[in-house]
Design a protein around this motif. Structure first.
Motif, PDB file in Angstrom:
ATOM      1  N   ASN A   1      -1.805  12.550  28.085  1.00 48.72           N
ATOM      2  CA  ASN A   1      -3.124  11.840  28.940  1.00 48.72           C
ATOM      3  C   ASN A   1      -4.334  13.722  29.278  1.00 48.72           C
ATOM      4  OD1 ASN A   1      -2.950   9.393  28.305  1.00 48.72           O
ATOM      5  ND2 ASN A   1      -0.895   9.637  30.192  1.00 48.72           N
ATOM      6  N   ASN A   2      -6.031  12.979  29.363  1.00 50.53           N
ATOM      7  CA  ASN A   2      -6.308  13.993  30.233  1.00 50.53           C
ATOM      8  C   ASN A   2      -5.480  14.410  31.336  1.00 50.53           C
ATOM      9  OD1 ASN A   2      -8.390  14.944  32.085  1.00 50.53           O
ATOM     10  ND2 ASN A   2      -9.261  15.361  30.229  1.00 50.53           N
ATOM     11  N   GLU A   3      -5.248  16.049  32.181  1.00 51.21           N
ATOM     12  CA  GLU A   3      -4.335  16.159  32.808  1.00 51.21           C
ATOM     13  C   GLU A   3      -5.335  16.310  34.221  1.00 51.21           C
ATOM     14  OE1 GLU A   3      -1.794  20.079  34.589  1.00 51.21           O
ATOM     15  OE2 GLU A   3      -2.695  20.219  32.753  1.00 51.21           O
ATOM     16  N   ARG A   4      -6.314  16.271  34.490  1.00 49.31           N
ATOM     17  CA  ARG A   4      -7.272  16.229  35.445  1.00 49.31           C
ATOM     18  C   ARG A   4      -7.022  15.287  35.802  1.00 49.31           C
ATOM     19  NH1 ARG A   4     -11.337  19.190  36.787  1.00 49.31           N
ATOM     20  NH2 ARG A   4     -11.695  22.213  35.788  1.00 49.31           N
ATOM     21  N   GLU A   5      -7.168  13.297  35.034  1.00 46.82           N
ATOM     22  CA  GLU A   5      -6.734  12.069  34.942  1.00 46.82           C
ATOM     23  C   GLU A   5      -5.555  12.066  35.694  1.00 46.82           C
ATOM     24  OE1 GLU A   5      -9.117   9.635  35.337  1.00 46.82           O
ATOM     25  OE2 GLU A   5     -10.843  10.989  35.483  1.00 46.82           O
ATOM     26  N   TRP A   6      -4.541  12.099  34.695  1.00 44.85           N
ATOM     27  CA  TRP A   6      -2.933  11.912  35.092  1.00 44.85           C
ATOM     28  C   TRP A   6      -2.611  12.541  36.554  1.00 44.85           C
ATOM     29  CZ3 TRP A   6       1.107  15.468  36.826  1.00 44.85           C
ATOM     30  CH2 TRP A   6       2.590  14.075  36.838  1.00 44.85           C
ATOM     31  N   ILE A   7      -3.338  14.097  37.235  1.00 41.26           N
ATOM     32  CA  ILE A   7      -3.172  14.456  38.534  1.00 41.26           C
ATOM     33  C   ILE A   7      -3.835  13.173  39.514  1.00 41.26           C
ATOM     34  CG2 ILE A   7      -3.699  15.645  39.443  1.00 41.26           C
ATOM     35  CD1 ILE A   7      -3.795  18.083  38.346  1.00 41.26           C
ATOM     36  N   LYS A   8      -4.736  12.893  39.038  1.00 39.14           N
ATOM     37  CA  LYS A   8      -5.795  11.870  39.798  1.00 39.14           C
ATOM     38  C   LYS A   8      -5.258  10.389  40.394  1.00 39.14           C
ATOM     39  CE  LYS A   8      -9.794   9.191  40.365  1.00 39.14           C
ATOM     40  NZ  LYS A   8     -11.496   9.189  39.736  1.00 39.14           N
ATOM     41  N   ASN A   9      -4.478   9.775  38.970  1.00 40.46           N
ATOM     42  CA  ASN A   9      -4.182   8.628  38.813  1.00 40.46           C
ATOM     43  C   ASN A   9      -2.303   8.956  39.466  1.00 40.46           C
ATOM     44  OD1 ASN A   9      -6.110   8.109  37.525  1.00 40.46           O
ATOM     45  ND2 ASN A   9      -5.994   7.452  35.834  1.00 40.46           N
ATOM     46  N   THR A  10      -1.957   9.624  39.003  1.00 38.48           N
ATOM     47  CA  THR A  10      -0.400   9.947  39.512  1.00 38.48           C
ATOM     48  C   THR A  10      -0.786  10.099  41.461  1.00 38.48           C
ATOM     49  OG1 THR A  10       0.834  10.723  37.049  1.00 38.48           O
ATOM     50  CG2 THR A  10       2.050  11.005  39.197  1.00 38.48           C
ATOM     51  N   PHE A  11      -1.282  10.826  41.864  1.00 36.11           N
ATOM     52  CA  PHE A  11      -1.031  11.351  42.927  1.00 36.11           C
ATOM     53  C   PHE A  11      -1.390  10.458  43.870  1.00 36.11           C
ATOM     54  CE2 PHE A  11      -2.197  13.692  47.510  1.00 36.11           C
ATOM     55  CZ  PHE A  11      -1.806  14.508  46.844  1.00 36.11           C
ATOM     56  N   ALA A  12      -2.299   9.516  43.378  1.00 38.67           N
ATOM     57  CA  ALA A  12      -2.658   7.953  44.179  1.00 38.67           C
ATOM     58  C   ALA A  12      -1.742   7.139  44.252  1.00 38.67           C
ATOM     59  CB  ALA A  12      -4.048   7.720  43.387  1.00 38.67           C
ATOM     60  N   ALA A  13      -0.544   6.754  42.885  1.00 38.33           N
ATOM     61  CA  ALA A  13       0.172   5.958  42.341  1.00 38.33           C
ATOM     62  C   ALA A  13       1.513   6.530  43.619  1.00 38.33           C
ATOM     63  CB  ALA A  13       0.351   5.847  41.225  1.00 38.33           C
ATOM     64  N   ILE A  14       1.270   7.361  44.072  1.00 39.99           N
ATOM     65  CA  ILE A  14       2.987   8.000  44.773  1.00 39.99           C
ATOM     66  C   ILE A  14       2.130   7.422  45.812  1.00 39.99           C
ATOM     67  CG2 ILE A  14       4.032  10.252  45.590  1.00 39.99           C
ATOM     68  CD1 ILE A  14       4.592  10.921  42.757  1.00 39.99           C
ATOM     69  N   ASN A  15       1.565   7.860  46.491  1.00 39.94           N
ATOM     70  CA  ASN A  15       0.934   8.179  47.529  1.00 39.94           C
ATOM     71  C   ASN A  15       0.618   6.753  48.094  1.00 39.94           C
ATOM     72  OD1 ASN A  15       0.498  10.048  49.676  1.00 39.94           O
ATOM     73  ND2 ASN A  15      -1.461  10.417  48.364  1.00 39.94           N
ATOM     74  N   THR A  16       0.714   5.802  47.341  1.00 39.85           N
ATOM     75  CA  THR A  16       0.340   4.174  47.493  1.00 39.85           C
ATOM     76  C   THR A  16       1.750   3.441  47.113  1.00 39.85           C
ATOM     77  OG1 THR A  16       0.032   3.413  45.634  1.00 39.85           O
ATOM     78  CG2 THR A  16      -1.593   3.616  47.174  1.00 39.85           C
ATOM     79  N   ALA A  17       3.001   4.331  46.394  1.00 39.43           N
ATOM     80  CA  ALA A  17       4.094   3.962  46.610  1.00 39.43           C
ATOM     81  C   ALA A  17       3.990   2.465  44.736  1.00 39.43           C
ATOM     82  CB  ALA A  17       4.726   3.152  47.822  1.00 39.43           C
ATOM     83  N   GLU A  18       3.465   2.831  44.579  1.00 37.47           N
ATOM     84  CA  GLU A  18       3.507   1.940  43.539  1.00 37.47           C
ATOM     85  C   GLU A  18       4.518   2.223  42.227  1.00 37.47           C
ATOM     86  OE1 GLU A  18      -0.400   1.622  41.747  1.00 37.47           O
ATOM     87  OE2 GLU A  18      -1.515   1.889  43.537  1.00 37.47           O
TER      88      GLU A  18
END
Length: 461
Positions: A20-37
């Motif tokens: 995946n696009n690394e920028r998008e991956w960082i954005k989505n993964t960072f958000a998912a970890i912070n919200t315990a998804e």
């Protein structure tokens, strides 16, 4: 708690799969970890994010080794966990503040504490980052609904606020950035009627270049210092011998400096020990008001002077308070006159000889460094002594037991929880050798060492 399934959340590392696009991956993964998804990840206390060069290439961000996002400044901004970043010479410190409140009181307090250290040039590395919100710049009085004019007016107001607090802060180090400047008001979507993606990127680039400018100015200042030192050394090396009047001027200065060696001649004992204005009395009042809530104090007592979730450390607080949160408090205030007298003696020598004009400014810079070390050494001694006095750190130690048991205790009318814990703390800090006396002794000891170092420059001790 059962649904959270905490025991299975043990993973603490994840890498981009490059699919995946690394920028998008960082954005989505960072958000998912912070919200315990992600079921395998706990909610983190701290996240380390390693970014590939591909993401940073072409950006001024690539020149920075790392970016550290610390915990926000709450009721006590002068925290030990921030000190290592602030004192690191290769660190730029951005203090983030809202547009309408800039610079916030806690930011002024933290910056003010460090800017009293004249030798460390903190003001070259401190940046106030102001975040405008919903067209606030256009609403500034006199802006004529112009974003740029509103920003300039607010920047001047912020610098005036710093000046009114006797803080030396560069206008170029007051920066503004509005991430939503080019977006619609009703939805987080680019206002394509007026702006393009290129406008957004250009704005980002301009902000990063402003940060790079702080680095460049700092680099140029250091290069100029090196140049001045080299020129000074050459002038002194090629200079003629001192004349008799010049030697007399130096001998007279040495005599005056020796007279400043004993701090107790300038600062009497009662200054440290006054029942209301002495160190212990004022620190206890500081403790009373700094941590206003009784349950915060109780949490500190249960942890013997610490409360890690809010970065509270009362021993470090005592160090900071003893040093002086600003130039008009405690040790910095007590020694202000003596410090100025010594600096005046050095500056008077400038007129004595052409070559001393070159040498003395360098000595004054060194003197400021000695003075900052003097303040810091006394502060560290107070921190260590306070830790010793309030040990052992366990619940069956009478001092901590007394504080802990204040919770829920029945008290006479008019007597509060805070009254009792502050009275107990004050009594403990004044037993055996009082911290008041300890501060007086250590201040005298390290001040004498400072004066001896200055005398050694003239070949005299």
């Amino acid at each position: 708690m059962n649904n959270a399934n905490l025991e299975s959340r043990s993973t603490n590392k994840i890498e981009c799969d490059n699919q995946n696009n690394e920028r998008e991956w960082i954005k989505n993964t960072f958000a998912a970890i912070n919200t315990a998804e992600f079921n395998e990840f706990p909610i983190p206390k701290k996240i380390y994010l390693y970014v590939s060069y591909d993401v940073l290439s072409g950006s001024n961000l690539s020149q920075f080794d790392s970016v550290v996002d610390t915990k926000g400044l709450d009721e006590n901004p002068i925290r030990q966990d921030l000190q290592k970043y602030i004192e690191s010479q290769d660190t730029i410190c951005l203090f983030v503040t809202s547009f309408k409140d800039a610079p916030e009181a806690n930011i002024r307090k933290l910056i003010g504490y460090h800017l009293t250290s004249k030798s460390k040039d903190f003001h070259h590395r401190f940046v106030t980052l102001v975040l405008p919100y919903k067209k606030e710049p256009e609403k500034v009085n006199g802006s004529d609904e112009s974003w740029d004019l509103g920003i300039q007016i607010r920047k001047n107001e912020i610098q005036d606020t710093f000046r009114n607090s006797n803080l030396d802060f560069f206008l170029e180090n007051i920066l503004f950035y509005d991430a939503l400047r080019y977006y619609r008001d009703d939805i987080v979507k680019l206002n394509t009627d007026i702006y393009s993606e290129e406008d957004v990127q250009a704005d980002k680039n301009e902000f990063i270049e402003a940060i790079a400018g702080v680095v460049e100015r700092r680099r140029n200042i250091l290069l100029d210092e090196i140049k001045d030192i080299k020129e000074s050394f050459t002038k002194i090396k090629n200079g003629d011998a001192l004349t008799v009047p010049e030697i007399k001027a130096i001998e007279n200065a040495i005599h005056k400096i020796k007279d400043l060696r004993y701090l107790n001649k300038r600062v009497p004992s009662f200054v440290y020990k006054d029942e209301e204005q002495g160190f212990v009395a004022k620190y206890v009042e500081y403790y009373r008001t700094l941590y206003k809530a009784w349950n915060t104090k109780h949490a500190i007592h249960l942890n013997f002077g610490y409360y890690e979730p809010r970065n509270i450390d009362i021993y470090y607080d005592m160090r900071v308070f003893a040093e002086g949160i600003n130039e008009d408090e405690m040790l910095k205030k007590f020694t202000k006159q003596a410090k100025q007298e010594l600096e005046n003696i050095l500056n008077e020598l400038r007129s004595a000889n052409e070559y001393l004009k070159t040498f003395i400014p360098e000595l004054v810079i060194q003197y400021n460094s000695f003075y900052d070390d003097f303040i810091s050494k006394v502060g560290v001694e107070i921190q260590d002594e306070a830790l010793r006095k309030l040990s052992p750190q366990k619940k069956d130690y009478r001092f901590w037991t007394a504080l802990i048991e204040e919770k829920g205790k029945v008290r006479p009318p008019g007597i509060t929880y805070t009254d009792n814990v502050c009275k107990t703390l004050k009594h403990e800090l004044e037993t055996e050798q009082s911290l008041n006396t300890f501060l007086e002794i250590k201040a005298g000891q390290y001040w004498a060492e400072l004066v001896t170092k200055i005398l050694s420059f003239f070949g005299d001790k």
